[in-house]
Design an enzyme around this catalytic site. Structure first.
Site, PDB file in Angstrom:
ATOM      1  N   THR A   1     124.474  54.846 114.363  1.00  0.00           N
ATOM      2  CA  THR A   1     123.332  54.311 115.330  1.00  0.00           C
ATOM      3  C   THR A   1     122.834  55.397 116.045  1.00  0.00           C
ATOM      4  O   THR A   1     123.481  56.252 116.401  1.00  0.00           O
ATOM      5  CB  THR A   1     124.056  53.252 116.123  1.00  0.00           C
ATOM      6  OG1 THR A   1     123.079  52.451 116.856  1.00  0.00           O
ATOM      7  CG2 THR A   1     124.942  53.543 117.223  1.00  0.00           C
TER       8      THR A   1
ATOM      9  N   SER B   1     108.939  54.851 113.057  1.00  0.00           N
ATOM     10  CA  SER B   1     108.664  53.488 113.859  1.00  0.00           C
ATOM     11  C   SER B   1     107.854  52.587 112.713  1.00  0.00           C
ATOM     12  O   SER B   1     108.040  51.257 112.652  1.00  0.00           O
ATOM     13  CB  SER B   1     107.920  53.501 114.843  1.00  0.00           C
ATOM     14  OG  SER B   1     108.368  54.838 115.682  1.00  0.00           O
TER      15      SER B   1
ATOM     16  N   THR C   1     113.807  60.015 113.581  1.00  0.00           N
ATOM     17  CA  THR C   1     115.284  59.499 113.980  1.00  0.00           C
ATOM     18  C   THR C   1     115.293  58.176 114.221  1.00  0.00           C
ATOM     19  O   THR C   1     116.135  57.474 114.503  1.00  0.00           O
ATOM     20  CB  THR C   1     115.594  60.573 115.304  1.00  0.00           C
ATOM     21  OG1 THR C   1     114.571  60.396 116.176  1.00  0.00           O
ATOM     22  CG2 THR C   1     115.624  61.755 114.843  1.00  0.00           C
TER      23      THR C   1
ATOM     24  N   ASP D   1     105.659  58.301 110.990  1.00  0.00           N
ATOM     25  CA  ASP D   1     106.575  58.118 111.895  1.00  0.00           C
ATOM     26  C   ASP D   1     107.329  57.120 111.453  1.00  0.00           C
ATOM     27  O   ASP D   1     106.994  55.994 111.027  1.00  0.00           O
ATOM     28  CB  ASP D   1     105.708  57.767 113.347  1.00  0.00           C
ATOM     29  CG  ASP D   1     106.597  57.507 114.413  1.00  0.00           C
ATOM     30  OD1 ASP D   1     107.719  56.969 114.440  1.00  0.00           O
ATOM     31  OD2 ASP D   1     106.250  58.213 115.425  1.00  0.00           O
TER      32      ASP D   1
ATOM     33  N   THR E   1     109.534  63.693 113.231  1.00  0.00           N
ATOM     34  CA  THR E   1     109.170  64.892 114.046  1.00  0.00           C
ATOM     35  C   THR E   1     109.620  66.126 113.393  1.00  0.00           C
ATOM     36  O   THR E   1     108.973  67.277 113.580  1.00  0.00           O
ATOM     37  CB  THR E   1     110.210  64.604 115.304  1.00  0.00           C
ATOM     38  OG1 THR E   1     109.608  63.675 115.891  1.00  0.00           O
ATOM     39  CG2 THR E   1     110.011  65.893 116.235  1.00  0.00           C
TER      40      THR E   1
ATOM     41  N   THR F   1     128.691  42.411 117.836  1.00  0.00           N
ATOM     42  CA  THR F   1     128.591  42.450 119.289  1.00  0.00           C
ATOM     43  C   THR F   1     127.481  43.268 119.918  1.00  0.00           C
ATOM     44  O   THR F   1     127.033  44.305 119.099  1.00  0.00           O
ATOM     45  CB  THR F   1     130.051  43.002 119.918  1.00  0.00           C
ATOM     46  OG1 THR F   1     129.980  43.517 121.139  1.00  0.00           O
ATOM     47  CG2 THR F   1     130.394  44.397 118.941  1.00  0.00           C
ATOM     48  N   GLN F   2     127.041  43.025 120.856  1.00  0.00           N
ATOM     49  CA  GLN F   2     126.213  44.045 121.812  1.00  0.00           C
ATOM     50  C   GLN F   2     126.786  45.342 122.106  1.00  0.00           C
ATOM     51  O   GLN F   2     126.142  46.198 122.466  1.00  0.00           O
ATOM     52  CB  GLN F   2     125.742  43.336 122.807  1.00  0.00           C
ATOM     53  CG  GLN F   2     124.696  41.982 122.725  1.00  0.00           C
ATOM     54  CD  GLN F   2     124.328  41.310 124.017  1.00  0.00           C
ATOM     55  OE1 GLN F   2     124.550  42.012 124.981  1.00  0.00           O
ATOM     56  NE2 GLN F   2     123.960  40.174 124.189  1.00  0.00           N
ATOM     57  N   CYS F   3     128.103  45.132 122.354  1.00  0.00           N
ATOM     58  CA  CYS F   3     128.951  46.543 122.793  1.00  0.00           C
ATOM     59  C   CYS F   3     128.561  47.534 121.607  1.00  0.00           C
ATOM     60  O   CYS F   3     128.652  47.393 120.336  1.00  0.00           O
ATOM     61  CB  CYS F   3     130.277  46.379 123.010  1.00  0.00           C
ATOM     62  SG  CYS F   3     130.598  45.104 124.461  1.00  0.00           S
TER      63      CYS F   3
HETATM   64  N1  ASP Z   1     108.941  58.664 116.393  1.00  0.00           N
HETATM   65  C1  ASP Z   1     109.585  59.725 115.566  1.00  0.00           C
HETATM   66  C2  ASP Z   1     109.976  59.175 114.164  1.00  0.00           C
HETATM   67  O1  ASP Z   1     111.009  58.472 114.291  1.00  0.00           O
HETATM   68  C3  ASP Z   1     110.752  60.174 116.227  1.00  0.00           C
HETATM   69  C4  ASP Z   1     111.756  61.282 115.389  1.00  0.00           C
HETATM   70  O2  ASP Z   1     111.201  61.668 114.325  1.00  0.00           O
HETATM   71  O3  ASP Z   1     112.478  61.812 115.945  1.00  0.00           O
HETATM   72  O4  ASP Z   1     109.562  59.377 113.210  1.00  0.00           O
END
Ligand code: ASP
Length: 348
Positions: free
Chosen positions: A171, A64, A94, A62, A18, A283-285
């Site tokens: 995280t 992802s 992010t 992106d 982003t 842990t999931q916590c």
């Molecule tokens: N989906 C975007 C990414 O991780 C979100 C971001 O940049 O904040 O590339």
């Protein structure tokens, strides 16, 4: 792009996300802007007494869509340019920033210069963007020196929403707030207010200042994550724990490392361990640590051959497994090294 020939030199590396997006006037969709024009978007960067060069990845993604290839490209770019710059700022989406920062943390050994990941929740071209503050502070920290003229923060870290966090401890905790990252089991390395307050005593330095940077490029990603939950079926547990092409499984367990105590579950865990799979308990916590001696359910996992992940994040556990499975063929060696503190990722 080169400007401000000066003493300190930094390399900005834009991978996508982003932060580097701008609204396209024709249809108002977000598209990456030409990063060689970064000074036009963030004129504040021109005020630093540092030379700032910029490099864009191609294609921009992106986050992802991050794959190990991006980590390898980043690590080799940093290695190639290591002697030419005092620090590196990586602009990254992010969503998977914590995964990338953790993996780079393990790939870069004897790091003597800052590698700071940052990004934003709103594109840098928007009036309320958090990108400018994040970028400008990350640049200031990457350029910071201590009283002996050494890099003040020679770690792979994340700067976001006023905090500098160790990469292998961070995280993403919020999908929408500007304050989106935390390192729940480790204090921030620095906090940005009117001035930047560094916690120098917590910042890791290479063991020997003259040791050369070493990059580890062997990553084995044959790792699965099994999140334990009420109602999980035997078939799901079996498919993941005994699945082919999986060398290691992160068991995301309850509380201090507890899972289902029924024999069907522990039998599958034992069988996976007997087949030479590395089983790692996280842990999931959000905070706190695994202690498999606390409850009988945890002890059953320990007895079956599961290794404790202590207070590591899932992102760091995954990155550590990628790194160690890449380096070691023998599961017992991987297990032994999982418990070692390699980059400040686990409390002892
Ligand atoms: N989906 C975007 C990414 O991780 C979100 C971001 O940049 O904040 O590339």
């Amino acid at each position: 792009m080169r400007q401000n020939p000066g003493k300190t030199s930094l390399l900005l590396i834009y991978t996508g996300g982003t932060i580097g997006m701008k609204e396209r006037p024709s249809d108002q969709t977000l598209v990456p802007f030409d990063f060689s024009q970064i000074l036009e978007e963030v004129p504040e960067l021109g005020k630093f007494a540092a030379r700032i060069d910029a490099r864009s990845f191609d294609p921009l993604i992106d986050s992802s869509d991050v794959e190990p290839g991006l980590w390898l490209s980043l690590a080799s770019l940093i290695e190639q340019e290591y002697d030419n710059y005092d620090g590196f700022v990586v602009l990254h989406g992010t969503d998977t920033m914590a995964y990338s920062a953790a993996t780079l943390g393990f790939m870069l050994e004897n790091l003597g210069k800052p590698v700071i990941f940052t990004g934003s929740q709103l594109p840098i071209g928007q009036p309320r963007t958090d990108g400018k503050e994040n970028l400008v502070s990350a640049v200031e920290i990457a350029a910071a020196k201590d009283e002996r003229s050494r890099a003040r923060v020679p770690e792979v870290s994340i700067f976001f929403g006023a905090r500098l966090l160790r990469g292998v401890r961070a995280t993403k905790v919020n999908a929408t707030a500007f304050d989106a990252f935390r390192s729940p089991n480790h204090p921030a390395l620095a906090e940005a207010g009117i001035s930047i307050r560094y916690r120098d005593a917590l910042i890791r330095r290479p063991e020997r200042e003259d040791a050369p940077l070493r990059i580890h490029t062997k990553l084995d990603t044959r790792v699965a994550i099994l999140k334990v939950h009420p109602g999980i079926t035997e078939q799901v547990a079996r498919n993941v724990l005994l699945g082919t092409g999986i060398r290691a499984v992160i068991l995301e367990t309850y509380g201090s490392g507890n899972a289902i105590s029924k024999p069907w579950f522990t039998d599958i865990v034992r069988e996976a361990a007997d087949r030479g799979k590395v089983l790692f308990n996280i842990t999931q916590c959000l905070a706190g640590e695994v202690d498999m001696d606390l409850y009988a359910t945890g002890r059953a996992l320990k007895d079956a051959g599961v290794v404790s992940g202590g207070d590591m994040t899932t992102e760091a556990a995954l990155a550590k497994l990628f790194h160690l499975l890449g380096e070691e063929a023998d599961a017992e060696r991987v297990k032994a090294r999982l418990s070692e503190d390699l980059r400040g990722e686990i409390s002892k």
